[in-house]
Design an enzyme around this catalytic site. Structure first.
Site, PDB file in Angstrom:
ATOM      1  N   ILE A  74       0.812  -1.218   0.000  1.00  0.00           N
ATOM      2  CA  ILE A  74       0.000   0.000   0.000  1.00  0.00           C
ATOM      3  C   ILE A  74       0.843   1.265   0.000  1.00  0.00           C
ATOM      4  CG2 ILE A  74      -2.010  -1.060   1.078  1.00  0.00           C
ATOM      5  CD1 ILE A  74      -1.056  -0.040   3.772  1.00  0.00           C
ATOM      6  N   GLY A  77       8.835   3.667   0.242  1.00  0.00           N
ATOM      7  CA  GLY A  77       9.755   4.769   0.491  1.00  0.00           C
ATOM      8  C   GLY A  77      11.111   4.440  -0.079  1.00  0.00           C
ATOM      9  N   ASN A  78      12.117   5.251   0.284  1.00  0.00           N
ATOM     10  CA  ASN A  78      13.466   5.027  -0.248  1.00  0.00           C
ATOM     11  C   ASN A  78      14.058   3.698   0.220  1.00  0.00           C
ATOM     12  OD1 ASN A  78      13.463   7.488  -1.607  1.00  0.00           O
ATOM     13  ND2 ASN A  78      14.259   8.598   0.181  1.00  0.00           N
ATOM     14  N   PHE A  79      13.842   3.374   1.489  1.00  0.00           N
ATOM     15  CA  PHE A  79      14.431   2.153   2.045  1.00  0.00           C
ATOM     16  C   PHE A  79      13.365   1.226   2.622  1.00  0.00           C
ATOM     17  CE2 PHE A  79      17.592   5.565   2.574  1.00  0.00           C
ATOM     18  CZ  PHE A  79      18.616   5.041   1.797  1.00  0.00           C
ATOM     19  N   SER A  80      12.115   1.461   2.288  1.00  0.00           N
ATOM     20  CA  SER A  80      11.064   0.675   2.909  1.00  0.00           C
ATOM     21  C   SER A  80       9.877   0.513   1.974  1.00  0.00           C
ATOM     22  CB  SER A  80      10.598   1.344   4.205  1.00  0.00           C
ATOM     23  OG  SER A  80       9.984   2.595   3.921  1.00  0.00           O
ATOM     24  N   VAL A  82       5.463  -0.500   2.482  1.00  0.00           N
ATOM     25  CA  VAL A  82       4.395  -0.666   3.468  1.00  0.00           C
ATOM     26  C   VAL A  82       3.352  -1.614   2.886  1.00  0.00           C
ATOM     27  CG1 VAL A  82       2.660   0.484   4.872  1.00  0.00           C
ATOM     28  CG2 VAL A  82       4.797   1.665   4.325  1.00  0.00           C
ATOM     29  N   LYS A  97       5.387  -1.637   8.007  1.00  0.00           N
ATOM     30  CA  LYS A  97       6.493  -0.938   7.343  1.00  0.00           C
ATOM     31  C   LYS A  97       7.702  -1.870   7.368  1.00  0.00           C
ATOM     32  CE  LYS A  97       9.065   3.444   7.434  1.00  0.00           C
ATOM     33  NZ  LYS A  97       9.215   4.743   8.155  1.00  0.00           N
ATOM     34  N   ASP A 190       9.236  16.776   9.769  1.00  0.00           N
ATOM     35  CA  ASP A 190       8.966  16.356   8.391  1.00  0.00           C
ATOM     36  C   ASP A 190       7.468  16.425   8.087  1.00  0.00           C
ATOM     37  OD1 ASP A 190       9.558  15.504   5.829  1.00  0.00           O
ATOM     38  OD2 ASP A 190       9.530  13.375   6.345  1.00  0.00           O
TER      39      ASP A 190
END
Length: 432
Positions: A74, A77-80, A82, A97, A190
């Site tokens: 769903i 990210g850059n290193f993950s 979900v 995650k 952030d």
């Protein structure tokens, strides 16, 4: 015959791993009792994880992680990435995650550790919750609250700007969550529309604490550039040290501008051009934005952080005055199931009593809780407990979306509005 004994011994040790107890004697007693009573949901699940071929295959293939059945992706990210998942015992939806530990450098590992620690200490209706952490040699899994309503950025990009009514409801919840974080000495750093999520019942959730920072006091000086350039405060672009809370406040101003106009106040093709726009501090508010909202935005987007309005001032501004933005918060000790065992039964709240009863129905006993003390979120018992506690709280309306009533003067909140950029002051006081 000896070989068969070895197989039984290995099976019992493996089963003990998932039954959440370190006692082999208790495990043997459970094996002896299985013929006299029906297994609890926990016992059935742990047995399947050790003996059922289908369940073992799902664990091997990554379609199960701990007590969670993993479904489709769903987000990423850059290193993950979900994924959606279901808890095998409680049947609740969660978001997992997944981080590849082999791709994380030392700085990323420190940030991840800080993210987990900060989320561990937060429990608020408008802050995304961390249920559990599962670690393997190659991966780290953060089991998070599932927000099925999408994110604010996608909502505005697909549906257009929010109405004044919806903007108030959304911004009030963001403000409530950020104030709670700041009151607990945590700066987000952030904030952006992509990190503002909606639950299925439209409750706002502040998410992604990868850049969050716990400070000793609100005036602690920080020096790391964090966040997305369009939401970054001027002091970040000046490459100088900064104070944390005003940086979050500035990002909230950009968020509010984005909600009511559908565009960002500072936008350009490159980071360098965005930097110039932010440092110049020039933006245009459309005429359709209500005057109270315009005053709030201008009070937030001030280049000098010392002149930026504080969260308490935002709470009392004219634009938000009709909104009930008070959310009950939960003491952090309710994040730890050990309290159910150590506290006097009379000291447990109604929510805790309901959660304890639900744990017992699943087969999780005081012994399981005691054997997992000190592990915090790195325990399946904690994961089940936090999911059940959250379910109980939602059932009694803790996460109801705030409503807007008629404009009623509230002396307590009205006293917070005494700053000239957001209201017209008067020296006349009328007592009734």
């Amino acid at each position: 015959m000896p070989a068969n004994n070895n197989q039984v011994s290995l099976r019992l040790q493996h089963h003990s791993l998932w039954s959440l107890t370190d006692s082999s004697e208790c495990e043997q007693e459970r094996e002896d009792n299985v013929t006299t009573r029906c297994p609890t949901p926990l016992e059935k699940l742990t047995t399947d994880m050790c003996q059922d071929e289908k369940t073992i295959k799902e664990l091997t293939m990554g379609r199960r992680v701990g007590f969670y059945k993993v479904r489709g992706q769903i987000g990423c990210g850059n290193f993950s990435k979900v994924k959606l998942a279901f808890h095998a015992l409680t049947k609740d939806k969660v978001a997992i995650k997944i981080l590849d530990k082999t791709r994380l450098d030392l700085q990323s590992q420190r940030m991840l550790s800080r993210e987990i620690s900060n989320m561990e200490s937060l429990s608020h209706a408008n802050v995304l919750r961390l249920y559990e952490v599962i670690e393997t040699p190659c991966r780290l899994y953060l089991i998070l609250e599932y927000a099925g309503g999408g994110d604010l950025h996608t909502k505005i990009c697909t549906e257009g700007k929010l109405s004044d009514h919806d903007s108030k409801i959304t911004f009030a919840q963001i403000l409530s969550g950020i104030k709670y974080m700041h009151d607990n000495s945590i700066i987000h750093r952030d904030l952006k529309a992509e990190n503002i999520l909606y639950s299925c019942n439209a409750c706002v959730k502040v998410a992604d604490f990868g850049f969050s920072k716990r400070v000793r006091n609100r005036n602690e000086v920080l020096d790391t550039f964090c966040g997305s350039p369009p939401y970054a405060a001027p002091e970040l672009f000046r490459d100088e040290s900064y104070i944390g809370p005003p940086v979050d406040v500035w990002a909230m101003g950009v968020l509010l501008f984005f909600m009511v106009t559908g565009t960002l106040p500072f936008r350009a093709d490159t980071v360098a051009k965005i930097r110039r726009c932010v440092l110049d501090g020039t933006y245009i508010l459309p005429t359709w934005v209500s005057a109270p909202c315009q005053r709030l935005i201008r009070g937030i987007l001030k280049p000098d952080p010392s002149e930026r309005c504080a969260l308490d001032q935002m709470l009392g501004c004219e634009w938000l005055l009709p909104v009930d933005i008070t959310h009950p918060t939960q003491p952090t000790n309710k994040l730890d199931p050990l309290r159910l065992v150590l506290a006097d039964p009379g000291d447990l709240s109604r929510d805790e009593q309901e959660a304890r009863a639900a744990l017992e129905e699943l087969g999780i006993t005081d012994e399981h809780i005691l054997n997992n003390q000190g592990k915090k979120s790195r325990s399946p018992v904690t994961g089940v407990y936090r999911i059940l506690m959250h379910r109980v709280q939602k059932s009694r309306g803790v996460e109801c979306v705030p409503s807007i009533s008629g404009v009623v003067k509230d002396p307590k909140r009205d006293s917070l509005r005494a700053y000239r950029s957001l209201r017209h002051t008067s020296k006349l006081c009328i007592l009734s």
